[in-house]
Design a protein around this motif. Sequence first.
Motif, mmCIF file in Angstrom:
data_model
loop_
_atom_site.group_PDB
_atom_site.id
_atom_site.type_symbol
_atom_site.label_atom_id
_atom_site.label_comp_id
_atom_site.label_asym_id
_atom_site.label_seq_id
_atom_site.Cartn_x
_atom_site.Cartn_y
_atom_site.Cartn_z
ATOM 1 N N LEU A 1 25.786 52.048 48.018
ATOM 2 C CA LEU A 1 24.918 53.051 47.422
ATOM 3 C C LEU A 1 23.499 52.939 47.985
ATOM 4 N N ARG A 2 22.973 51.734 47.981
ATOM 5 C CA ARG A 2 21.601 51.540 48.448
ATOM 6 C C ARG A 2 21.472 51.884 49.939
ATOM 7 N N GLY A 3 22.491 51.518 50.733
ATOM 8 C CA GLY A 3 22.442 51.867 52.156
ATOM 9 C C GLY A 3 22.452 53.376 52.370
ATOM 10 N N PHE A 4 23.245 54.094 51.604
ATOM 11 C CA PHE A 4 23.327 55.545 51.754
ATOM 12 C C PHE A 4 22.036 56.212 51.291
ATOM 13 N N VAL A 5 21.483 55.736 50.177
ATOM 14 C CA VAL A 5 20.231 56.317 49.687
ATOM 15 C C VAL A 5 19.117 56.105 50.697
ATOM 16 N N ALA A 6 19.103 54.948 51.351
ATOM 17 C CA ALA A 6 18.033 54.654 52.310
ATOM 18 C C ALA A 6 18.214 55.407 53.622
ATOM 19 N N ALA A 7 19.440 55.503 54.145
ATOM 20 C CA ALA A 7 19.669 56.078 55.468
ATOM 21 C C ALA A 7 20.299 57.458 55.445
ATOM 22 N N GLY A 8 21.020 57.772 54.416
ATOM 23 C CA GLY A 8 21.694 59.056 54.342
ATOM 24 C C GLY A 8 22.892 59.158 55.244
ATOM 25 N N ASP A 9 23.376 58.035 55.737
ATOM 26 C CA ASP A 9 24.522 58.005 56.652
ATOM 27 C C ASP A 9 25.800 57.728 55.844
ATOM 28 N N ASP A 10 26.811 58.563 56.036
ATOM 29 C CA ASP A 10 28.053 58.434 55.262
ATOM 30 C C ASP A 10 28.818 57.139 55.541
ATOM 31 N N LYS A 11 28.514 56.490 56.646
ATOM 32 C CA LYS A 11 29.223 55.238 56.934
ATOM 33 C C LYS A 11 28.910 54.174 55.878
ATOM 34 N N PHE A 12 27.750 54.301 55.228
ATOM 35 C CA PHE A 12 27.405 53.348 54.172
ATOM 36 C C PHE A 12 28.216 53.581 52.906
ATOM 37 N N LEU A 13 28.870 54.728 52.841
ATOM 38 C CA LEU A 13 29.688 55.014 51.663
ATOM 39 C C LEU A 13 31.078 54.396 51.751
ATOM 40 N N GLU A 14 31.426 53.832 52.904
ATOM 41 C CA GLU A 14 32.741 53.196 53.037
ATOM 42 C C GLU A 14 32.905 52.036 52.059
ATOM 43 N N PRO A 15 31.984 51.053 52.003
ATOM 44 C CA PRO A 15 32.123 49.996 50.986
ATOM 45 C C PRO A 15 31.988 50.548 49.573
ATOM 46 N N PHE A 16 31.252 51.630 49.433
ATOM 47 C CA PHE A 16 31.091 52.271 48.126
ATOM 48 C C PHE A 16 32.446 52.777 47.615
ATOM 49 N N LYS A 17 33.181 53.467 48.472
ATOM 50 C CA LYS A 17 34.476 54.015 48.082
ATOM 51 C C LYS A 17 35.555 52.941 47.976
ATOM 52 N N MET A 18 35.586 52.055 48.960
ATOM 53 C CA MET A 18 36.585 50.984 48.927
ATOM 54 C C MET A 18 36.367 50.057 47.732
ATOM 55 N N GLY A 19 35.104 49.846 47.388
ATOM 56 C CA GLY A 19 34.790 48.986 46.251
ATOM 57 C C GLY A 19 35.312 49.559 44.945
ATOM 58 N N GLN A 20 35.248 50.869 44.803
ATOM 59 C CA GLN A 20 35.745 51.515 43.578
ATOM 60 C C GLN A 20 37.247 51.289 43.409
ATOM 61 N N GLN A 21 37.991 51.459 44.502
ATOM 62 C CA GLN A 21 39.446 51.275 44.451
ATOM 63 C C GLN A 21 39.797 49.818 44.145
ATOM 64 N N ALA A 22 39.136 48.897 44.839
ATOM 65 C CA ALA A 22 39.432 47.476 44.643
ATOM 66 C C ALA A 22 39.012 47.016 43.244
ATOM 67 N N PHE A 23 37.904 47.575 42.748
ATOM 68 C CA PHE A 23 37.478 47.209 41.391
ATOM 69 C C PHE A 23 38.521 47.648 40.367
ATOM 70 N N GLY A 24 39.048 48.848 40.549
ATOM 71 C CA GLY A 24 40.064 49.346 39.621
ATOM 72 C C GLY A 24 41.303 48.461 39.600
ATOM 73 N N ASP A 25 41.720 47.990 40.784
ATOM 74 C CA ASP A 25 42.891 47.108 40.866
ATOM 75 C C ASP A 25 42.630 45.775 40.153
ATOM 76 N N ALA A 26 41.445 45.193 40.385
ATOM 77 C CA ALA A 26 41.106 43.915 39.752
ATOM 78 C C ALA A 26 41.009 44.063 38.234
ATOM 79 N N PHE A 27 40.456 45.186 37.793
ATOM 80 C CA PHE A 27 40.312 45.411 36.354
ATOM 81 C C PHE A 27 41.686 45.524 35.681
ATOM 82 N N LYS A 28 42.590 46.260 36.296
ATOM 83 C CA LYS A 28 43.932 46.408 35.737
ATOM 84 C C LYS A 28 44.648 45.058 35.655
ATOM 85 N N GLU A 29 44.500 44.245 36.690
ATOM 86 C CA GLU A 29 45.133 42.924 36.695
ATOM 87 C C GLU A 29 44.561 42.038 35.595
ATOM 88 N N ALA A 30 43.247 42.113 35.418
ATOM 89 C CA ALA A 30 42.610 41.325 34.360
ATOM 90 C C ALA A 30 43.071 41.786 32.975
#
Length: 286
Positions: free
Chosen positions: A101-130
């Motif tokens: 999020l911070r990288g995208f806000v600072a640069a406006g480059d969509d490549k910074f949204l890759e960890p943003f999107k992947m993090g959401q999916q991985a967080f959901g998986d970890a939360f379900k397991e917990a």
Amino acid sequence: MICQVSGRKADKYLWFLLRGVAVEAQPNLTNGAGMFDQWTLKKRLTLTFVSLLVLAGGLISTALFNANKLSETTHWNSHTYKVLKQSERMLLNMVNIETGLRGFVAAGDDKFLEPFKMGQQAFGDAFKEAKTLTSDNPSQQSRLELLMGHHKQFMQVAEGLVTMRRDVASGKMTLDDLLKEFSAGKDKAAMDAFRASLAEFAKEESDRLVVRSAALDSTMTANTYTLLFGGLGLFVLTGVLGVALTRSVFRQLGAEPADAAAAMKGVAKGDLTVDIPCLLYTSRRG
């Protein structure tokens, strides 16, 4: 020691042999024999073996019980480590989301949204397991629900900042407006609340781990001492009962069984000059 016995003495000796246990059972005919010596041989053998079996059975039962406790405690410790691992995964992916999020806000480059999107999916998986791992723990389930609330709050702020950054890129909003909204620190407040909730969740699991580890050490120590002193007790009891049984049987026979049997056979055949063990004969004379 051997005594030469003949004639009436041999007859008397044979009479004592035939009386056997009946003579042994009379306190006035025994020399210092205790209650154990006055019991029948069957009763003495039964007491000896039952005592040993009871003690051995107690040791085995205790060892199995402690082994079961060790296995159960180890299982739950492993379970706790799995829960803690999922909490670490949730935090790691929230950090990835924040970084993207911070990288995208600072640069406006969509490549910074890759960890943003992947993090959401991985967080959901970890939360379900917990959630699955703590399904038997209502208090932890409540903490996870609160945790998810902070996560959604953060994501709401993050999605708003992403939209505003796109509006800046398209000319619908000025960069100053974006920086003003970003500097308000709403994302940081939501992230701090998430971290606090996650720390409380992890602390509950860590405290359980400490308690179970202490119980594991205690059970292992108890099992060690039980087997050590119980085995020593079994060794001593075996020796005491073995000696007592041997001495009582020897006093009842008056000599080695083979010697007594040989003497009795000789007298029974009419050989009144047979060598007779003195202990047997003298122990019956009283």
